[in-house]
Design a protein around this motif. Structure first.
Motif, PDB file in Angstrom:
ATOM      1  N   ILE A  78       0.869  -1.181   0.000  1.00 21.19           N
ATOM      2  CA  ILE A  78       0.000   0.000   0.000  1.00 21.19           C
ATOM      3  C   ILE A  78       0.905   1.230   0.000  1.00 21.19           C
ATOM      4  O   ILE A  78       1.804   1.346   0.833  1.00 21.19           O
ATOM      5  N   MET A  79       0.663   2.130  -0.930  1.00 20.33           N
ATOM      6  CA  MET A  79       1.487   3.333  -1.034  1.00 20.33           C
ATOM      7  C   MET A  79       0.624   4.575  -0.870  1.00 20.33           C
ATOM      8  O   MET A  79      -0.518   4.619  -1.334  1.00 20.33           O
ATOM      9  N   ARG A  80       1.173   5.568  -0.203  1.00 17.18           N
ATOM     10  CA  ARG A  80       0.482   6.851  -0.071  1.00 17.18           C
ATOM     11  C   ARG A  80       1.479   7.980  -0.320  1.00 17.18           C
ATOM     12  O   ARG A  80       2.609   7.941   0.168  1.00 17.18           O
ATOM     13  N   VAL A  81       1.036   8.992  -1.080  1.00 18.88           N
ATOM     14  CA  VAL A  81       1.875  10.147  -1.398  1.00 18.88           C
ATOM     15  C   VAL A  81       1.324  11.374  -0.693  1.00 18.88           C
ATOM     16  O   VAL A  81       0.133  11.691  -0.830  1.00 18.88           O
ATOM     17  N   ARG A  82       2.173  12.041   0.077  1.00 14.98           N
ATOM     18  CA  ARG A  82       1.773  13.257   0.799  1.00 14.98           C
ATOM     19  C   ARG A  82       2.602  14.434   0.303  1.00 14.98           C
ATOM     20  O   ARG A  82       3.748  14.266  -0.123  1.00 14.98           O
ATOM     21  N   GLU A 106       9.379  30.310  -2.638  1.00 20.96           N
ATOM     22  CA  GLU A 106      10.731  29.962  -3.093  1.00 20.96           C
ATOM     23  C   GLU A 106      11.629  29.603  -1.928  1.00 20.96           C
ATOM     24  O   GLU A 106      12.598  28.852  -2.087  1.00 20.96           O
ATOM     25  N   ASP A 107      11.336  30.104  -0.758  1.00 19.47           N
ATOM     26  CA  ASP A 107      12.174  29.817   0.420  1.00 19.47           C
ATOM     27  C   ASP A 107      11.888  28.431   0.987  1.00 19.47           C
ATOM     28  O   ASP A 107      12.802  27.664   1.287  1.00 19.47           O
ATOM     29  N   SER A 108      10.621  28.115   1.113  1.00 17.33           N
ATOM     30  CA  SER A 108      10.250  26.837   1.741  1.00 17.33           C
ATOM     31  C   SER A 108      10.296  25.661   0.769  1.00 17.33           C
ATOM     32  O   SER A 108      10.482  24.510   1.175  1.00 17.33           O
ATOM     33  N   GLY A 109      10.108  25.912  -0.526  1.00 18.60           N
ATOM     34  CA  GLY A 109      10.141  24.847  -1.523  1.00 18.60           C
ATOM     35  C   GLY A 109       8.898  23.969  -1.473  1.00 18.60           C
ATOM     36  O   GLY A 109       7.889  24.307  -0.855  1.00 18.60           O
ATOM     37  N   ALA A 110       8.973  22.842  -2.136  1.00 21.81           N
ATOM     38  CA  ALA A 110       7.862  21.890  -2.181  1.00 21.81           C
ATOM     39  C   ALA A 110       8.344  20.542  -1.638  1.00 21.81           C
ATOM     40  O   ALA A 110       9.388  20.039  -2.044  1.00 21.81           O
ATOM     41  N   LEU A 111       7.572  19.970  -0.728  1.00 23.68           N
ATOM     42  CA  LEU A 111       7.966  18.718  -0.067  1.00 23.68           C
ATOM     43  C   LEU A 111       7.036  17.578  -0.472  1.00 23.68           C
ATOM     44  O   LEU A 111       5.816  17.744  -0.502  1.00 23.68           O
ATOM     45  N   ILE A 112       7.632  16.430  -0.791  1.00 23.57           N
ATOM     46  CA  ILE A 112       6.862  15.241  -1.167  1.00 23.57           C
ATOM     47  C   ILE A 112       7.341  14.062  -0.326  1.00 23.57           C
ATOM     48  O   ILE A 112       8.546  13.867  -0.143  1.00 23.57           O
ATOM     49  N   GLN A 113       6.382  13.303   0.199  1.00 27.30           N
ATOM     50  CA  GLN A 113       6.722  12.079   0.917  1.00 27.30           C
ATOM     51  C   GLN A 113       5.978  10.900   0.283  1.00 27.30           C
ATOM     52  O   GLN A 113       4.772  10.967   0.049  1.00 27.30           O
ATOM     53  N   CYS A 114       6.711   9.827   0.023  1.00 25.93           N
ATOM     54  CA  CYS A 114       6.114   8.599  -0.507  1.00 25.93           C
ATOM     55  C   CYS A 114       6.385   7.476   0.495  1.00 25.93           C
ATOM     56  O   CYS A 114       7.545   7.165   0.791  1.00 25.93           O
ATOM     57  N   ALA A 115       5.326   6.882   1.028  1.00 24.11           N
ATOM     58  CA  ALA A 115       5.454   5.807   2.017  1.00 24.11           C
ATOM     59  C   ALA A 115       4.839   4.523   1.448  1.00 24.11           C
ATOM     60  O   ALA A 115       3.716   4.537   0.944  1.00 24.11           O
ATOM     61  N   VAL A 116       5.585   3.430   1.529  1.00 28.21           N
ATOM     62  CA  VAL A 116       5.121   2.134   1.023  1.00 28.21           C
ATOM     63  C   VAL A 116       5.194   1.094   2.131  1.00 28.21           C
ATOM     64  O   VAL A 116       6.263   0.846   2.693  1.00 28.21           O
ATOM     65  N   ILE A 134      10.073   4.643   3.396  1.00 21.16           N
ATOM     66  CA  ILE A 134       9.656   6.038   3.225  1.00 21.16           C
ATOM     67  C   ILE A 134      10.717   6.800   2.436  1.00 21.16           C
ATOM     68  O   ILE A 134      11.913   6.717   2.743  1.00 21.16           O
ATOM     69  N   HIS A 135      10.269   7.536   1.435  1.00 22.92           N
ATOM     70  CA  HIS A 135      11.143   8.432   0.673  1.00 22.92           C
ATOM     71  C   HIS A 135      10.636   9.857   0.850  1.00 22.92           C
ATOM     72  O   HIS A 135       9.456  10.140   0.637  1.00 22.92           O
ATOM     73  N   ASN A 136      11.535  10.763   1.251  1.00 25.94           N
ATOM     74  CA  ASN A 136      11.210  12.185   1.364  1.00 25.94           C
ATOM     75  C   ASN A 136      11.973  12.959   0.296  1.00 25.94           C
ATOM     76  O   ASN A 136      13.165  12.718   0.075  1.00 25.94           O
ATOM     77  N   LEU A 137      11.304  13.880  -0.343  1.00 24.66           N
ATOM     78  CA  LEU A 137      11.911  14.648  -1.428  1.00 24.66           C
ATOM     79  C   LEU A 137      11.608  16.127  -1.243  1.00 24.66           C
ATOM     80  O   LEU A 137      10.455  16.512  -1.031  1.00 24.66           O
ATOM     81  N   SER A 138      12.648  16.941  -1.319  1.00 19.25           N
ATOM     82  CA  SER A 138      12.492  18.393  -1.239  1.00 19.25           C
ATOM     83  C   SER A 138      12.864  19.011  -2.579  1.00 19.25           C
ATOM     84  O   SER A 138      13.963  18.786  -3.094  1.00 19.25           O
ATOM     85  N   LEU A 139      11.936  19.766  -3.166  1.00 23.22           N
ATOM     86  CA  LEU A 139      12.170  20.375  -4.471  1.00 23.22           C
ATOM     87  C   LEU A 139      12.217  21.897  -4.363  1.00 23.22           C
ATOM     88  O   LEU A 139      11.467  22.486  -3.585  1.00 23.22           O
ATOM     89  N   ASN A 140      13.076  22.502  -5.148  1.00 25.39           N
ATOM     90  CA  ASN A 140      13.150  23.965  -5.189  1.00 25.39           C
ATOM     91  C   ASN A 140      11.980  24.531  -5.983  1.00 25.39           C
ATOM     92  O   ASN A 140      11.474  23.906  -6.910  1.00 25.39           O
ATOM     93  N   CYS A 141      11.552  25.718  -5.611  1.00 24.13           N
ATOM     94  CA  CYS A 141      10.516  26.438  -6.353  1.00 24.13           C
ATOM     95  C   CYS A 141      11.130  27.704  -6.947  1.00 24.13           C
ATOM     96  O   CYS A 141      12.019  28.309  -6.353  1.00 24.13           O
ATOM     97  N   SER A 142      10.648  28.072  -8.110  1.00 20.83           N
ATOM     98  CA  SER A 142      11.185  29.261  -8.772  1.00 20.83           C
ATOM     99  C   SER A 142      10.068  30.006  -9.487  1.00 20.83           C
ATOM    100  O   SER A 142       9.122  29.401  -9.983  1.00 20.83           O
TER     101      SER A 142
END
Length: 394
Positions: free
Chosen positions: A246-250, A295-305, A318-326
């Motif tokens: 079971i996977m969930r993306v937050r 742009e300071d806080s960016g975008a955060l994604i978490q994928c849990a399986v 669990i995979h956590n990903l931080s992306l820059n915003c522009s």
């Protein structure tokens, strides 16, 4: 699960499968610390009836039990059907040696398909464990049974608005069966060897929704195609796998996951269910930007399986990903992943095929691509003639 109908016996396919299984079962996936695999194996052959085999380690010879009632399939034995390969190796090898000769005189060409999957799922349910079915099948299931199909290869529908019907399953049986398989952690991988029309749209639905794979070898010829088939089989059996996932993306505020593509099943809008997941599977997620992103806080994604290992342990990855915003489109184009875009467009088009004519889908893809290039020309490219293609080195 081996189709032992007349054509498969006569062309040598059944013998090839049985010989290869004796080797490849030595390499079942196992936990890193373990010397042997904890996976248990079982064998069913079929044409228009099902043959279950008792391969318990204390038997001198395998025992066959036949189920003729394919409308309500049941498992005729529990003890001795799913066994440890190492413990029952000699009995299993005897069985694999005997199967080609056992059906050598059979003239039965009709086959079933849905009852085969049902039988495998019932066996896993009885054993109270998730698992994976490997089905070797060659023809349209025309025998009287649930999931019976008819030839609907109507070339007059091609390039018409009704062409989408050819990509839809003939019956709801396979959709219902796929749902049951996912609920019980039963993944289905299908090896197809058709010499004529087989209705992949119907037969391939269960592998698609359960996280399995469909391999198709048209007009299979032993001297030309056997090596490719054996390579595919070895890779699929040996690779690492997790079951009943079971996977969930937050996401952080400002955007959210809105659509999902891949070998998955979804009962609701958030939980992605997969009867199995392995290193060759990918889930594509579409995100919708519906609020302001900083742009300071960016975008955060978490994928849990959450999944079950081959050793039966329940684990969470669990995979956590931080992306820059522009706010600059040029930055967006510089960091764009072309492979990810092509993957997304291909999977979204594949999904749309069930509901829209191919002509409309092609136009949508062309318009989306043109829009991206026009946006690049307008906001990022240096001035050039209107007739020139704008593509700058980054």
């Amino acid at each position: 699960m081996i189709d032992v109908s007349y054509s498969n016996i006569k062309n040598g396919l059944v013998k090839l499968i049985c010989e290869e299984l004796k080797t490849v079962l030595e390499k079942l996936p196992k936990e890193e610390q373990e010397e042997t695999s904890a996976i248990r194996v079982g064998f069913i052959t079929y044409n228009k009836v099902l043959h279950f085999f008792n391969v318990k380690s204390n038997l001198a010879q395998p025992q066959m039990m036949v189920v003729t009632d394919v409308s309500e399939v049941f498992v005729p034995l529990l003890d001795g059907f799913l066994v440890n390969y190492q413990e029952s190796q000699s009995v299993i090898h005897n069985l694999l040696d005997q199967i080609p000769d056992m059906f050598a005189d059979s003239n039965e060409n009709e086959t079933v398909f849905a009852p085969v999957i049902q039988a495998g799922m019932e066996a896993l349910k009885a054993a109270d464990c998730p698992g994976k079915l490997f089905i070797f099948h060659s023809s349209l299931p025309t025998a009287e049974a649930p999931g019976k199909l008819k030839n609907r290869d109507d070339k007059k529908l091609i390039n018409t608005d009704k062409e989408k019907v050819l990509f839809q399953p003939q019956t709801n049986v396979y959709d219902s069966l796929a749902r049951d398989c996912v609920a019980h952690g039963c993944c289905v991988t299908l090896f197809l060897f058709p010499s004529q029309y087989v209705d992949v749209a119907s037969l391939g639905l269960v592998p698609l929704l359960t996280g399995g794979t469909l391999y198709k070898y048209n007009n299979f010829q032993m001297h030309l195609d056997s090596q490719q088939f054996l390579n595919d089989l070895r890779n699929d059996i040996e690779k690492k796998i997790g079951f009943d996932a079971i996977m969930r993306v937050r996401t952080s505020t400002g955007f959210r996951a809105t659509d999902f593509f891949g070998g998955i099943f979804m009962n609701n809008t958030t939980d992605i269910e997969m009867a199995a997941i392995d290193c060759d599977k990918a889930v594509t997620v579409e995100f919708k930007h519906d609020d302001k992103l900083g742009e300071d806080s960016g975008a955060l994604i978490q994928c849990a399986v959450l999944y079950t290992t081959v050793g039966g342990q329940r684990r969470l990855r669990i995979h956590n990903l931080s992306l820059n915003c522009s706010s600059q489109l040029a930055d967006l184009y510089k960091s764009c992943e072309t492979d990810a875009l092509v993957n997304f467009f291909a999977k979204s088009a594949f999904k749309a095929v069930l509901h829209q004519p191919l002509k409309v889908i092609r136009e949508i893809l062309v318009n989306q691509t043109a829009h991206m290039l026009a946006c690049y020309r307008k906001n990022c490219a240096s001035p050039s003639a209107a007739s020139q293609f704008a593509c700058e080195k980054q």
